[in-house]
Enzyme design. Structure first.
Site, mmCIF file in Angstrom:
data_model
loop_
_atom_site.group_PDB
_atom_site.id
_atom_site.type_symbol
_atom_site.label_atom_id
_atom_site.label_comp_id
_atom_site.label_asym_id
_atom_site.label_seq_id
_atom_site.Cartn_x
_atom_site.Cartn_y
_atom_site.Cartn_z
ATOM 1 N N CYS A 1 0.801 -1.228 0.000
ATOM 2 C CA CYS A 1 0.000 0.000 0.000
ATOM 3 C C CYS A 1 0.833 1.277 0.000
ATOM 4 O O CYS A 1 0.290 2.365 -0.191
ATOM 5 C CB CYS A 1 -0.954 0.000 1.191
ATOM 6 S SG CYS A 1 -2.199 -1.301 1.094
ATOM 7 N N GLY B 1 -6.884 -10.048 -0.967
ATOM 8 C CA GLY B 1 -6.526 -11.442 -0.752
ATOM 9 C C GLY B 1 -5.187 -11.775 -1.377
ATOM 10 O O GLY B 1 -4.520 -10.925 -1.975
#
Length: 393
Positions: free
Chosen positions: A82, A118
């Site tokens: 991220c 995921g």
């Protein structure tokens, strides 16, 4: 840093829900063209480019960039979870600081699917397996999705240690919605109250409701960096410059502290911020505006303390006193943050950069932080990496 590095141009497109956005090459190229136009330079001037994304095949950066131009320059694809967008920014700044280049492009995009994040590859160890094991050790096994478990666990640790009520996280989410209502780029512009956040669907009893988590988002953003010398020679905007920047990865405390806050990046955030404050000679008390990584309301609260915006254990009072919004001590996430603006992962760090550059230029319209001169950006990725950047005008 030996060379003064300015942010000559920024650009981003409106963030959208999965399925509503264009394909990643279109989004990426649009953001790049906006940043080039803002910098008032042609693509032929760019000497290197760093492309950020995490959901895509190899050389997706080139695919997006070739729609803008094909000049043969080095193009590097960046995946740092991220924090990928800010890592691309970090590498662009490094290239200029080293003297290897004078003007560099950093851009990021993400074409995401609905639902929780995921694992894509099931035939090899996950890069997050050590974090998963630590969650099992500290909280027991659970079917809660990984990201929710990590950041929710960090928030739960704060609740346990300092008595922080769940309503504090709801207040953070409500604040994000009020800020995003003034941001035309945000995916969610509806204002919600803390009471509505608390009454939303429960995804982890006693720990989190659905509105306390950021949504999967599609989008793109970009920035053009250059040396001050290059900017002055070519008549580019020199108002906003990078005063200091740091990239930190996990230290041993992530797995040895027995503290879920550190498992979800608290230590990295604090280490990177402290390096930036030392390098810039500017402490948190001097900041005007902050864009930080609020993938969950819980992480925003933890990051207040990691960045030194309030004392450890003082985040509840910080929120209750309104010191995270207009009229308070700091304006945190005037864009609406990841919670309301959205979180297209590869674009997030560069969208934060775009917001802060607009704030320091005085061009943030209804979101404008009055008199903003010093801004701090925080972007964290589990696995892990954290980039903290200080901008000045």
């Amino acid at each position: 840093m030996t060379r003064k590095i300015v942010v000559a141009g920024v650009g981003m497109i409106p963030f959208m829900k999965p399925g509503a956005a264009e394909a990643y090459p279109v989004m990426g190229a649009k953001a790049v063209r906006l940043a080039l136009a803002d910098a008032q330079v042609g693509y032929e001037s760019i000497q290197q480019a760093y492309a950020s994304y995490i959901y895509g095949d190899s050389t997706s950066g080139q695919r997006a960039l070739y729609d803008v131009g094909m000049t043969g320059i080095p193009v590097v694809n960046v995946n740092n979870n991220c924090s990928s967008g800010s890592t691309a920014l970090y590498l662009a700044r490094q290239a200029i600081a080293s003297g290897e280049a004078d003007i560099v492009l950093a851009f990021g995009f993400e074409q995401m699917n609905p639902g929780a994040l995921g694992v894509n590859f099931h035939d090899r160890p996950s890069p997050l397996e050590l974090f998963d094991q630590q969650c099992d050790t500290l909280m027991g096994q659970s079917d809660v999705p990984m990201a929710l478990r990590l950041f929710g666990g960090g928030g739960m640790e704060h609740m346990k240690r300092f008595g922080t009520p769940l309503s504090t996280f709801a207040k953070i989410r409500a604040k994000a919605s009020r800020h995003a209502a003034n941001n035309p780029m945000a995916v969610f512009k509806k204002v919600v109250t803390a009471e509505e956040v608390m009454a939303d669907q429960v995804v982890w009893p006693g720990v989190m409701t659905r509105l306390m988590a950021c949504p999967p988002t599609c989008g793109a953003a970009a920035a053009v960096l250059c040396s001050e010398e290059y900017a002055r020679k070519h008549g580019l905007d020199t108002r906003v410059w990078i005063a200091a920047q740091s990239l930190a990865t996990d230290g041993p405390e992530s797995f040895q502290s027995g503290d879920m806050r550190y498992v979800c990046g608290y230590g990295m955030s604090r280490a990177a911020a402290n390096k930036v404050y030392e390098a810039a000679g500017i402490g948190p008390e001097d900041l005007d505006v902050v864009e930080l990584h609020d993938c969950f309301a819980h992480n925003e609260l933890l990051t207040y303390e990691a960045l030194g915006l309030c004392p450890e254990g003082g985040a509840q009072k910080f929120v209750d006193d309104g010191d995270n919004t207009y009229g308070g001590r700091y304006i945190v996430n005037p864009s609406g943050g990841l919670l309301s603006k959205g979180h297209p992962i590869g674009a997030t760090g560069l969208a934060q950069c775009t917001e802060l550059v607009q704030q320091l230029r005085g061009h943030a319209q209804q979101r404008q932080v009055e008199g903003a001169r010093i801004a701090l950006q925080h972007n964290v990725g589990i696995g892990g990496a954290c980039v903290v950047t200080m901008y000045r005008n």
